[in-house]
Enzyme design. Structure first.
Site, PDB file in Angstrom:
ATOM      1  N   PRO A 151       0.858  -1.191   0.000  1.00 23.15           N
ATOM      2  CA  PRO A 151       0.000   0.000   0.000  1.00 23.15           C
ATOM      3  C   PRO A 151       0.893   1.240   0.000  1.00 23.15           C
ATOM      4  O   PRO A 151       1.940   1.243   0.645  1.00 23.15           O
ATOM      5  CB  PRO A 151      -0.759  -0.090   1.333  1.00 23.15           C
ATOM      6  CG  PRO A 151      -0.362  -1.382   1.973  1.00 23.15           C
ATOM      7  CD  PRO A 151       0.908  -1.828   1.323  1.00 23.15           C
ATOM      8  N   ARG A 170      -6.590   3.267   6.184  1.00 24.65           N
ATOM      9  CA  ARG A 170      -6.239   3.298   4.766  1.00 24.65           C
ATOM     10  C   ARG A 170      -5.564   2.000   4.305  1.00 24.65           C
ATOM     11  O   ARG A 170      -5.970   1.388   3.322  1.00 24.65           O
ATOM     12  CB  ARG A 170      -5.308   4.492   4.520  1.00 24.65           C
ATOM     13  CG  ARG A 170      -4.858   4.629   3.093  1.00 24.65           C
ATOM     14  CD  ARG A 170      -3.994   5.865   2.938  1.00 24.65           C
ATOM     15  NE  ARG A 170      -3.037   5.947   4.026  1.00 24.65           N
ATOM     16  CZ  ARG A 170      -2.768   7.040   4.730  1.00 24.65           C
ATOM     17  NH1 ARG A 170      -3.376   8.150   4.476  1.00 24.65           N
ATOM     18  NH2 ARG A 170      -1.891   7.019   5.709  1.00 24.65           N
ATOM     19  N   ASP A 194       7.411   1.582   3.775  1.00 28.75           N
ATOM     20  CA  ASP A 194       8.384   2.249   4.657  1.00 28.75           C
ATOM     21  C   ASP A 194       9.325   1.297   5.398  1.00 28.75           C
ATOM     22  O   ASP A 194      10.260   1.761   6.051  1.00 28.75           O
ATOM     23  CB  ASP A 194       7.660   3.174   5.652  1.00 28.75           C
ATOM     24  CG  ASP A 194       6.524   2.496   6.392  1.00 28.75           C
ATOM     25  OD1 ASP A 194       6.204   1.331   6.075  1.00 28.75           O
ATOM     26  OD2 ASP A 194       5.946   3.129   7.293  1.00 28.75           O
ATOM     27  N   ARG A 232      -4.881  -3.103   1.270  1.00 31.74           N
ATOM     28  CA  ARG A 232      -4.506  -4.529   1.246  1.00 31.74           C
ATOM     29  C   ARG A 232      -5.689  -5.367   0.792  1.00 31.74           C
ATOM     30  O   ARG A 232      -5.525  -6.345   0.071  1.00 31.74           O
ATOM     31  CB  ARG A 232      -4.017  -4.977   2.627  1.00 31.74           C
ATOM     32  CG  ARG A 232      -2.669  -4.393   2.963  1.00 31.74           C
ATOM     33  CD  ARG A 232      -2.110  -4.940   4.270  1.00 31.74           C
ATOM     34  NE  ARG A 232      -1.174  -3.957   4.797  1.00 31.74           N
ATOM     35  CZ  ARG A 232      -1.450  -3.097   5.769  1.00 31.74           C
ATOM     36  NH1 ARG A 232      -2.610  -3.133   6.390  1.00 31.74           N
ATOM     37  NH2 ARG A 232      -0.555  -2.207   6.139  1.00 31.74           N
ATOM     38  N   GLU A 263      -3.407  -7.590  12.522  1.00 31.20           N
ATOM     39  CA  GLU A 263      -2.637  -8.758  12.093  1.00 31.20           C
ATOM     40  C   GLU A 263      -3.251 -10.033  12.636  1.00 31.20           C
ATOM     41  O   GLU A 263      -3.525 -10.967  11.888  1.00 31.20           O
ATOM     42  CB  GLU A 263      -1.181  -8.663  12.559  1.00 31.20           C
ATOM     43  CG  GLU A 263      -0.389  -7.568  11.904  1.00 31.20           C
ATOM     44  CD  GLU A 263      -0.442  -6.250  12.666  1.00 31.20           C
ATOM     45  OE1 GLU A 263      -1.360  -6.075  13.515  1.00 31.20           O
ATOM     46  OE2 GLU A 263       0.422  -5.397  12.422  1.00 31.20           O
TER      47      GLU A 263
END
Ligand SMILES: *[C@@H]1O[C@H](CO)[C@@H](O)[C@H](O)[C@H]1NC(C)=O
Ligand SMILES: *[C@@H]1O[C@H](CO)[C@@H](O)[C@H](O)[C@H]1NC(C)=O
Ligand SMILES: *[C@@H]1O[C@H](CO)[C@@H](O)[C@H](O)[C@H]1NC(C)=O
Length: 339
Positions: free
Chosen positions: A93, A158, A185, A163, A284
């Site tokens: 993303p 977001r 990142d 995803r 997660e």
């Protein structure tokens, strides 16, 4: 000295040689000129074949509800046509911000070092930006540039929506590979991507945490005996209630779990998606709970789970000024003249 009659026939006379040589030269020059003249067209042909052959792998996609196919892979690296290795499906993303070009270039360069086949699904929030598209074309990695239909600026979930757009794409096209959520990142070693090809169902590993602020964890992921997961590293008290302690960049799984539930004896027919309704830090675990029942269905990698192969980094600079598209059309106001 007279030559024997036999050699007369075998060795041509000097005039014959020069005549043949000039004819050959003429032909070679003609051929070279022809090839040179046609070379730009030959290039175009090659590129077009690459695009259409990659597009021909699958039937035209029906427009999914919230993911839209913006770009079919435009750039194929030599050797991508060679099948045999396991396909890696890397989901990233991204969104427009000062660090975007830095992050995407860095990740693109890492992915370029991974042996193919590899497909990079880059999901942009909001409309596809020309800057991202231009950057992706220069990486030399096979990619698809997807967008989410919604305007997700300032949306705290977001990444979840982005995803999910990629999961939808994998499901619709029945892509068969190992899916990995690689945020732009973070920092990844090439070894990580090689290890991922060992995964059969669901693989997990420890991630080094380098985020500033409230997070105190330095490491998050499995404790293993060989490849068997026997516990979890964490020191986050607020997240003790989680079932699995894995970072979003600390696991990868076989994509057929998404679109072939019978093969995996999955009891629930619902689509496997990330949830935007859960508390931060629980995304997660709630996602992984849809993929596996318990640790016995996981593979810890590498053996012993003792090495860190990627780092979760969280650095952002809000309101940082940067030139559009990283181009400077005119000089900055203050320039130092050369004396
Ligand atoms: C998306 O929403 C933000 C505010 O929520 C707004 O500033 C921006 O202009 C919107 N972008 C588009 C493309 O509509
Ligand atoms: C995913 O699992 C299925 C079933 O075991 C297998 O046939 C397929 O090859 C696997 N795909 C990858 C990329 O490992
Ligand atoms: C690790 O696995 C081996 C072999 O399966 C077993 O004998 C041993 O007891 C295990 N150790 C732990 C700490 O679970």
């Amino acid at each position: 000295m007279a030559r024997p009659a036999l050699s007369h026939r075998r060795w041509p006379q000097p005039q014959q040689v020069s005549w043949r040589r000039s004819l050959t030269r003429f032909f070679l020059c003609f051929l070279a000129g022809l090839l040179l003249g046609f070379s730009p067209f030959l290039h175009v042909d090659e590129a077009q074949t690459a695009v259409s052959s990659s597009a021909a792998d699958e039937s035209p996609p029906p427009p999914p509800p919230f993911a839209k196919l913006a770009t079919i892979p435009l750039w194929k690296r030599h050797g991508d046509a060679v099948h045999g290795g396991k396909l890696l499906i890397i989901v990233t993303p991204t969104y427009n911000r000062a660090f975007q070009a830095l992050y995407l270039s860095k990740l693109g360069q890492t992915l370029r070092l991974v042996p193919p086949p590899l497909l990079w699904l880059v999901v942009e929030a909001g409309p596809a930006s020309a800057e991202t598209a231009a950057l992706l074309r220069t990486t030399g990695v096979m990619f698809r540039h997807l967008v989410t239909g919604k305007n997700l600026t300032n949306n705290k979930d977001r990444g979840v929506h982005q995803r999910n757009a990629a999961l939808e794409h994998i499901e619709i096209h029945h892509l068969d590979g190992i899916v990995y959520f690689a945020d732009d990142d973070n920092v990844y070693t090439v070894e990580l991507f090689q290890r991922m090809r060992e995964i059969r169902r669901f693989g997990t590993w420890s991630v080094g945490m380098l985020s500033q602020g409230k997070s105190k964890a330095i490491l998050e992921g499995p404790v293993c005996n060989g490849s068997q997961v026997i516990g979890w590293h964490t020191n986050e008290k607020s997240k003790r209630l989680r079932r699995f302690h894995v970072d979003m960049s600390g696991f990868a799984f076989n994509s057929t779990i998404l679109w072939d539930p019978d093969r995996w004896h999955r009891p629930f027919p619902e689509k496997i998606r990330q949830l935007d309704s859960v508390k931060e830090g629980f995304q997660e675990t709630t996602f992984i709970e849809q993929l596996v029942e318990d640790e016995s269905q996981m593979e810890g990698i590498p053996d012993g789970c003792s090495s860190i192969m990627n780092w979760h980094l969280h650095l952002e600079a809000e309101d940082l000024f940067y030139p559009r598209g990283w181009r400077t059309p005119k000089n900055l106001e203050v320039t130092i003249p050369v004396t």
